[in-house]
Design an enzyme around this catalytic site. Structure first.
Site, PDB file in Angstrom:
ATOM      1  N   ASP A   1       0.831  -1.204   0.000  1.00  0.00           N
ATOM      2  CA  ASP A   1       0.000   0.000   0.000  1.00  0.00           C
ATOM      3  C   ASP A   1       0.871   1.261   0.000  1.00  0.00           C
ATOM      4  O   ASP A   1       1.848   1.342   0.752  1.00  0.00           O
ATOM      5  CB  ASP A   1      -0.861  -0.039   1.272  1.00  0.00           C
ATOM      6  CG  ASP A   1      -1.941   1.008   1.289  1.00  0.00           C
ATOM      7  OD1 ASP A   1      -2.833   0.971   0.428  1.00  0.00           O
ATOM      8  OD2 ASP A   1      -1.917   1.883   2.189  1.00  0.00           O
TER       9      ASP A   1
ATOM     10  N   GLU B   1       1.709  -0.480  -4.971  1.00  0.00           N
ATOM     11  CA  GLU B   1       0.724   0.546  -5.300  1.00  0.00           C
ATOM     12  C   GLU B   1       1.491   1.865  -5.282  1.00  0.00           C
ATOM     13  O   GLU B   1       1.836   2.382  -4.223  1.00  0.00           O
ATOM     14  CB  GLU B   1      -0.401   0.591  -4.256  1.00  0.00           C
ATOM     15  CG  GLU B   1      -1.491   1.560  -4.694  1.00  0.00           C
ATOM     16  CD  GLU B   1      -2.165   2.325  -3.580  1.00  0.00           C
ATOM     17  OE1 GLU B   1      -3.275   2.834  -3.806  1.00  0.00           O
ATOM     18  OE2 GLU B   1      -1.592   2.476  -2.483  1.00  0.00           O
TER      19      GLU B   1
HETATM   20  C1  GLC Z   1      -4.214   3.036  -0.663  1.00  0.00           C
HETATM   21  C2  GLC Z   1      -5.463   2.213  -0.563  1.00  0.00           C
HETATM   22  C3  GLC Z   1      -6.582   3.101  -0.145  1.00  0.00           C
HETATM   23  C4  GLC Z   1      -6.250   3.719   1.193  1.00  0.00           C
HETATM   24  C5  GLC Z   1      -4.899   4.420   1.157  1.00  0.00           C
HETATM   25  C6  GLC Z   1      -4.393   4.721   2.536  1.00  0.00           C
HETATM   26  O1  GLC Z   1      -4.302   3.995  -1.654  1.00  0.00           O
HETATM   27  O2  GLC Z   1      -5.699   1.555  -1.762  1.00  0.00           O
HETATM   28  O3  GLC Z   1      -7.801   2.421  -0.076  1.00  0.00           O
HETATM   29  O4  GLC Z   1      -7.234   4.642   1.540  1.00  0.00           O
HETATM   30  O5  GLC Z   1      -3.925   3.608   0.568  1.00  0.00           O
HETATM   31  O6  GLC Z   1      -4.003   3.539   3.169  1.00  0.00           O
END
Ligand code: GLC
Length: 554
Positions: free
Chosen positions: A214, A280
Site C-alpha cells: 500500500d 501501489e
Molecule cells: C491506498 C489504498 C486506499 C487507502 C490508502 C491509505 O491507496 O488503496 O484504499 O485509503 O492507501 O491507506
C-alpha cells in the site's frame, strides 16, 4: 511495431507464476459474510473461493483484514500480524489459505507500511510519551510554527483533504498523509524497519504467496530540519508539482524508498518459491514506476496510467507500448488494472466524457452526465477482453466479472469513506465501488450473508448476481470464464506485435500466430480481419465488429 520480452515458465509451481497471472482482488468487508453481521469476513470468503476457481484466476489479493476501527476501510491497521475479530481469527486465515491452495489459487495479502491506525499500541505509546522520546520517533512528530506552535509544521496536505498534520494535547503535531486516524510511520527508524521484516516473515511463514504494498511510494520522507513547505498547499499529488525534479518531493517517490524494497527482496527470496510483491505507486512517468518493479525490489507495480487512460485508442496504444517497454527494461512484467476499491468501477467510468471529474459526477448521484448502463456494460466487456489479451499480469476487482456498475447514488447518510467528511462533503468517496456483492437473485442481501449488508445494495442487484449469470449464455460472468480459460491456453510468451494496418480508433495486435486481439473503440463498425473468432465481447455482425467491441482471433 513489436515489443519482445522473455518467455518464462508460468505454471503455478514456477517462481515466475506471477508474471502473467490474473489476480482477483477480494475486498473482504464486501465479498461474503458468514456470520450475518453485515460485514464480510474470512469464513465467508473461504466458502466462496470456488467462485474464483471456476472463474479461472491464478491468485486472490486480500485487502486488509487486520484489526482496525475501519476509519479508512481497514487501511488503518492496529496490528499488522493479526485478524480483526469481526472478520475472524488467525485460524480462519490459515483455513482460507489452505482452501485457496487446495483449489490451486495463490494468496496475496495487503501490507500497509506507510502508516498505522492511531489505535496501534505504538501510537498510543507515542501519545503517552514526551516529545523527543523514542516512542514518538517511530512516527513523525514535530513542533508547530507560529508564536505558540499553533500552526502546522508545513503546508503539506492530506490526500483526503485538509492539513496533513494534527495537533496533540501537549502541543506537538504528527503527520498523517491520509486520515488523522492513520499516523505516518517514520521509516528512518530502524525499529520500524525491523518490525515490518517480522511482519513479512510472519505472513510468509503462514503460507502467503505475495504482498500488495500500500502507498509504496510514500515510505521514504525528507525529514531533515527545517521541513520544506511545498508552496502549493492545495496540491497533494506528486505529479501536481512539475517544478520538482524526480525523486526530490519531500514524501512522494523519493529515491531512498528503493533501499527498503531491496531489503525486503532478500526476505522474499529466502522463501521457496520466492514471495512476490506488487507496488501501489501512483507515480509518473512510467520509468519512475518501473523502478519499484525491478527484480531486486518488488517485481511488479500497478499501472494506474492504464487505468486512467479512458477509452481512447491512441492513448491506450501509446501507454501499452510504453508500459511494456519500461517494464521490460526494468526486468519486470507489465501489469494492467481497470477497477479496484479506490476508483469508479470501469463499467461506469469508461462512459464518462474525457475530463469528467469523478468526484463531481458522484456528487450528482451519477446523474450528470447520465451513464447508460447497457452501453457501459458493453464498453466494460470490450475493455476487459482487451486487457486480458495484453502481456503481463491483470488485476481484477471483485464484482467486475458480474459487470457491476458504480453505485453512484448512495445516499449521503450511508457513506462511510472518510473522504466524504474530510473533504467537507464535496467528494463522496469510494463507497460506490465497495457495495457488498450480489451472489443470489433474491434473499437477504442477495446472498452476501444471512443478515444485511454494511452498505445498501441497489434494487435490481439480484439480476446481476452470480446465481443469475452462472451458465447463462452471453452473461458477463461466462465471458470472463471463457476468456480466462482461453487465455491460459493461448499464452506463449510476453510478446505483442501491433498490426500495421489498423484503422483509426482500432487496436489490433498479435500475441502469437494463434492469438490476435482487435478492439474497436471507434464510433462505427469495422471489418473484422481474417481469421477464426475465438471470443468476442459482443457478437460480430456480417463480418464486422461493432463499436465498443473486442474480439480474439486465431
Ligand atoms: C491506498 C489504498 C486506499 C487507502 C490508502 C491509505 O491507496 O488503496 O484504499 O485509503 O492507501 O491507506
Amino acid at each position: 511495431m513489436t515489443v519482445r520480452t522473455t518467455t518464462p515458465d508460468l505454471s503455478s509451481g514456477s517462481p515466475d507464476w506471477w508474471r502473467q497471472a490474473v489476480v482477483y482482488q477480494v475486498y473482504p468487508r464486501s465479498f461474503a459474510d458468514a456470520d450475518g453481521d453485515g460485514l464480510g469476513d474470512l469464513k465467508g470468503a473461504a466458502r466462496r473461493l470456488d467462485h474464483l476457481a471456476s472463474l479461472g484466476v491464478d491468485a486472490l489479493w486480500l485487502s486488509p483484514f487486520y484489526p482496525s476501527e475501519l476509519a479508512d476501510g481497514g487501511y488503518d491497521v492496529a496490528d499488522h500480524r493479526d485478524v480483526d475479530p469481526r472478520l475472524g481469527t488467525l485460524g480462519d486465515f490459515d483455513a482460507l489459505v489452505a482452501e485457496a491452495h487446495r483449489l490451486g489459487l495463490k494468496v496475496i495479502v495487503d501490507l500497509v507500511p506507510n502508516h498505522t491506525s492511531h489505535r496501534h499500541p505504538w501510537f498510543e505509546e507515542a501519545l503517552r510519551s514526551a516529545p523527543g522520546s523514542a516512542a514518538r520517533d517511530r512516527y513523525v512528530f514535530r513542533d508547530g510554527r507560529g508564536e505558540h506552535g499553533e500552526l502546522p509544521p508545513t503546508d503539506w496536505q492530506s490526500v483526503f483533504g485538509g492539513s496533513a498534520w494534527r495537533r496533540v494535547p501537549d502541543g506537538q503535531w504528527y503527520l498523517h498523509l491520509f486520515t488523522p486516524q492513520q499516523p505516518d510511520l517514520n521509516w528512518g527508524s530502524e525499529e520500524v524497519r525491523a518490525d515490518f521484516r517480522t511482519t513479512l516473515r510472519f505472513w510468509s511463514d503462514r503460507g502467503v504467496d505475495g504482498f500488495r504494498v500500500d502507498v509504496a511510494h510514500a515510505l521514504a520522507k525528507d525529514l531533515a530540519e527545517p521541513l520544506r513547505d511545498l508552496g502549493a498547499p492545495e496540491l497533494s499529488d506528486a505529479d501536481a508539482l512539475p517544478g520538482l525534479p524526480p525523486g526530490t518531493h519531500p514524501f512522494w517517490d523519493r529515491d531512498e524508498v528503493h533501499e527498503i524494497y531491496r531489503d525486503w527482496r532478500r526476505i522474499f527470496d529466502s522463501y521457496r518459491p520466492p514471495r512476490t510483491a506488487v507496488a501501489e505507486a501512483w507515480v509518473d512517468p512510467s520509468e519512475r514506476r518501473a523502478r519499484y518493479a525491478r527484480p531486486d525490489e518488488l517485481g511488479q507495480a500497478f499501472n494506474f496510467e492504464y487505468l486512467q487512460a479512458g477509452w481512447d485508442a491512441e492513448r491506450l496504444r501509446r501507454i501499452i507500448t510504453d508500459s511494456l517497454a519500461t517494464a521490460r527494461s526494468a526486468g519486470a512484467s507489465a501489469t494492467w488494472v481497470l477497477s479496484n476499491h479506490d476508483v469508479v468501477r470501469h463499467a461506469s467510468r469508461l462512459m464518462l466524457p474525457p475530463g469528467t471529474d469523478d468526484g463531481a459526477w458522484l456528487l450528482s448521484g451519477g446523474r450528470a452526465p447520465a451513464v447508460d448502463a447497457a452501453a457501459g456494460l458493453r464498453r466494460a466487456r470490450a475493455a476487459t477482453l482487451l486487457m486480458l489479451a495484453l502481456p503481463g499480469a491483470s488485476y481484477l476487482y471483485q464484482g467486475e466479472e458480474l459487470g457491476l456498475p458504480e453505485v453512484a447514488d448512495l445516499p449521503f447518510e450511508v457513506l462511510q469513506d472518510p473522504v466524504w467528511e474530510q473533504t467537507g462533503r464535496v467528494r463522496k468517496g469510494r463507497d460506490g465501488c465497495r457495495v457488498p456483492l450480489p451472489w443470489t437473485a433474491a434473499g437477504p442481501s442477495y446472498g452476501f450473508g444471512p443478515g444485511g449488508a454494511w452498505l445498501p445494495q441497489p434494487t435490481g442487484f439480484g439480476a446481476r448476481s452470480v446465481e443469475v449469470q452462472d451458465g447463462a449464455a452471453g452473461s458477463t460472468l461466462e465471458l470472463y470464464r471463457t476468456a480466462l480459460r482461453l487465455r491460459r491456453k493461448l499464452i506463449e510468451g510476453e510478446e505483442l506485435h501491433w498490426a500495421p494496418d489498423a484503422p483509426p480508433g482500432v487496436l489490433h495486435f498479435a500475441r502469437s500466430d494463434g492469438w490476435r486481439c482487435v478492439a474497436n473503440l471507434s464510433a462505427g463498425p469495422v471489418a473484422l480481419p481474417p481469421g477464426e473468432v475465438l471470443l468476442s465481447s459482443a457478437p460480430p455482425e456480417d463480418g464486422r465488429l461493432g463499436p465498443d467491441t473486442t474480439a480474439w482471433l486465431a
